[in-house]
Write an enzyme that holds these catalytic residues in place. Structure first.
Site, PDB file in Angstrom:
ATOM      1  N   CYS A 172      13.822  10.196   6.254  1.00 49.48           N
ATOM      2  CA  CYS A 172      14.017  10.339   8.267  1.00 49.48           C
ATOM      3  C   CYS A 172      15.757  10.171   8.625  1.00 49.48           C
ATOM      4  O   CYS A 172      15.723  10.453   9.644  1.00 49.48           O
ATOM      5  CB  CYS A 172      12.959   8.999   8.712  1.00 49.48           C
ATOM      6  SG  CYS A 172      13.627   7.917   6.818  1.00 49.48           S
ATOM      7  N   LYS A 190       1.252  -1.411   0.060  1.00 50.22           N
ATOM      8  CA  LYS A 190       0.135  -0.094   0.156  1.00 50.22           C
ATOM      9  C   LYS A 190       0.859   1.224   0.003  1.00 50.22           C
ATOM     10  O   LYS A 190       1.589   1.569   1.130  1.00 50.22           O
ATOM     11  CB  LYS A 190      -1.019   0.270   1.723  1.00 50.22           C
ATOM     12  CG  LYS A 190      -2.202   1.146   1.455  1.00 50.22           C
ATOM     13  CD  LYS A 190      -1.910   2.120   2.061  1.00 50.22           C
ATOM     14  CE  LYS A 190      -3.069   3.308   2.852  1.00 50.22           C
ATOM     15  NZ  LYS A 190      -2.124   3.918   1.544  1.00 50.22           N
ATOM     16  N   GLU A 242      11.509  16.610  14.296  1.00 46.73           N
ATOM     17  CA  GLU A 242      12.286  16.728  13.088  1.00 46.73           C
ATOM     18  C   GLU A 242      11.720  17.392  11.815  1.00 46.73           C
ATOM     19  O   GLU A 242      10.020  17.279  11.919  1.00 46.73           O
ATOM     20  CB  GLU A 242      11.475  15.031  12.525  1.00 46.73           C
ATOM     21  CG  GLU A 242      12.023  14.566  11.356  1.00 46.73           C
ATOM     22  CD  GLU A 242      11.491  13.330  10.802  1.00 46.73           C
ATOM     23  OE1 GLU A 242      12.574  12.028  10.115  1.00 46.73           O
ATOM     24  OE2 GLU A 242      10.851  12.543  11.419  1.00 46.73           O
TER      25      GLU A 242
END
Length: 475
Positions: free
Chosen positions: A281, A172, A379
């Site tokens: 990330c 997905k 972040e």
């Protein structure tokens, strides 16, 4: 405009479903349309994968490798077309998109070979009339949920080891960037994978995610995304004790020591911080520079950053594309505004550009940064480099480790002993020593603490899709 479909049990489907638009974040233009699948489509894909698994698991490793290598070759042959699609739906510069396709292909090649090295072992028994064997077997149907920032690499990095191990796959992709995944699965079909071995669903994240975590035939869930969503999926999976691999958020420190090669350090920071407009990330989110060299480092870094061109990733010479959506843009802007309000100095950048459903942010350097600023606590996911000074290695190690995340860390030093001490002291799953881009197919990728569970790549990458079985034989 590209019209994508879902791929379930060897058939492209979804014509009767509602659709959603996929937009180019650089222009706001609709570049594709996808069916909006949900629970029923996810269940059908999982059931098809279970039927296919009963046969696929019996293929030899060499036979599975042949399918993977055909897929690998097709991916490289169509690199330009897929890279252009990737840039149109995600925004990154075309050169980066090409690099992502090549990076993706490296995982297919690696795991095509690694699948042939899934070894069991014979263990000495405790009795003369016994024999003990340890076997490795595929875990079963794998469900994968992948993010928008690397539309090719993230799904391939999961699919390749799963298929090589003998598992079947239901993927997905993110609703923001599903078109690249469709192209990749088209190549799986062209490569001849048996029907049901590879499936693709897209649409309602809540419905699909809940089906993946609850369906009896799913034996493993692998996810890349935010820590918050990872925790939610973990909770949903707990009732079934589902096998999980979670690659989650980061808050990567980059440490520039006073004995670093500054040109090497600047190149590493640019490679890590500004790639994909900072939307990775593992990008350096907190930059610590030893106080005796900070002025020279900032001068050299500014000289490189000023050369970075912002724009549509399809245009020649662009280094930094758009942020993916308004929410991400507003977070970056909020981080910079907060830092400035609390005393940070903008050396370069610090401005955004809003267009017709498109959002760009200039590559930015901040100095005079301290720990109370959002940019050092969260972040950022944008092209902002906040620089804080440090005095001693002990001080910077404490600051670097002072986060609940533990995905990636970087440091620059030419002193071997110092480097060994830093690499051992940093609580992160990936450490770049004089290297701003350490990820490769043959090495394990993953984090500590709240940055996730498990590893992708390397020997560990295929182990994640295997079960260990102990067989005791009485003679």
């Amino acid at each position: 405009m590209f019209r994508g479909k879902l791929y379930i049990d060897g058939t492209w489907t979804g014509d009767l479903l509602d659709t959603f638009d996929v937009k180019n974040p650089a222009t706001g233009e609709v570049v594709g349309v996808m069916p909006n699948g949900g629970k029923a489509e996810a269940a059908a894909a999982i059931e098809a994968a279970q039927r296919a698994f009963l046969k696929w698991r019996k293929y030899t490793a060499a036979e599975r490798a042949n399918f993977l290598m055909t897929w690998h070759d097709l991916l490289l042959q169509q690199k330009e077309e897929i890279a252009e699609m990737l840039t149109m739906e995600m925004g990154k510069p075309l050169a980066e998109a090409r690099g992502e396709i090549e990076y993706s292909a490296s995982f297919i090649r690696w795991f095509a070979e690694e699948g042939k090295r899934v070894y069991g072992r014979t263990v000495p028994a405790s009795a003369e009339n016994k024999r003990i064997h340890v076997q490795k077997q595929p875990v079963g149907v794998v469900a994968a949920i992948t993010p928008w920032n690397f539309p090719a690499a993230m799904i391939v990095r999961k699919m390749a080891p799963a298929l090589a191990a003998g598992c079947t796959f239901v993927g997905k992709p993110a609703e923001l960037t599903p078109l690249t995944a469709v192209k990749i699965v088209e190549l799986c079909e062209e490569a001849g994978f048996p029907k049901g071995v590879v499936n693709l669903v897209c649409g309602d994240a809540k419905e699909i995610g809940e089906e993946m975590t609850s369906h009896e035939h799913v034996r493993k869930l692998t996810f890349t995304g935010s820590t918050a969503v990872g925790k939610l999926l973990m909770k949903q999976s707990a009732g079934r004790m589902l096998n999980l691999s979670l690659e989650l958020g980061g808050q990567a420190p980059m440490i520039i020591c006073d004995d670093a090669d500054l040109d090497k350090a600047v190149a590493g920071v640019v490679a890590s911080k500004y790639r994909n407009a900072g939307q990775t990330c593992v990008c350096g989110n907190r930059i610590y520079v030893q106080e005796t060299i900070v002025d020279e480092f900032v001068k050299r870094l500014t000289g490189k950053v000023v050369q970075l061109k912002v724009g549509n990733g399809l245009e020649e010479g662009v280094h930094i594309g758009p942020l993916i959506e308004k929410k991400g843009y507003e977070k970056v802007k909020a981080h910079v505004d907060d830092a400035v309000a609390k005393g940070a100095r903008v050396v370069i950048g610090g401005k955004g550009q809003e267009g017709n459903d498109s959002y760009f942010y200039d590559p930015t350097i901040l100095t005079d940064v301290h720990d109370e600023m959002l940019v050092m606590q969260e972040e950022t996911f944008g092209p902002v480099a906040p620089i804080q000074t440090f005095a001693t290695d002990e001080d910077v190690i404490e600051k670097a480790n002072g986060t609940r995340y533990g995905l990636a860390a970087y440091f620059f030093t030419e002193n071997y002993a110092r480097g060994i001490r830093l690499s051992e002291a940093l609580d992160f799953g990936i450490v770049g020593w004089n290297d701003g881009a350490p990820s490769i197919a043959q090495a394990p990728f993953g984090g500590m603490k709240e940055s996730g569970l498990g590893r992708e790549g390397g020997q560990e990458g295929i182990e994640a899709f295997l079960e260990t079985k102990f067989v005791s034989i009485g003679l």
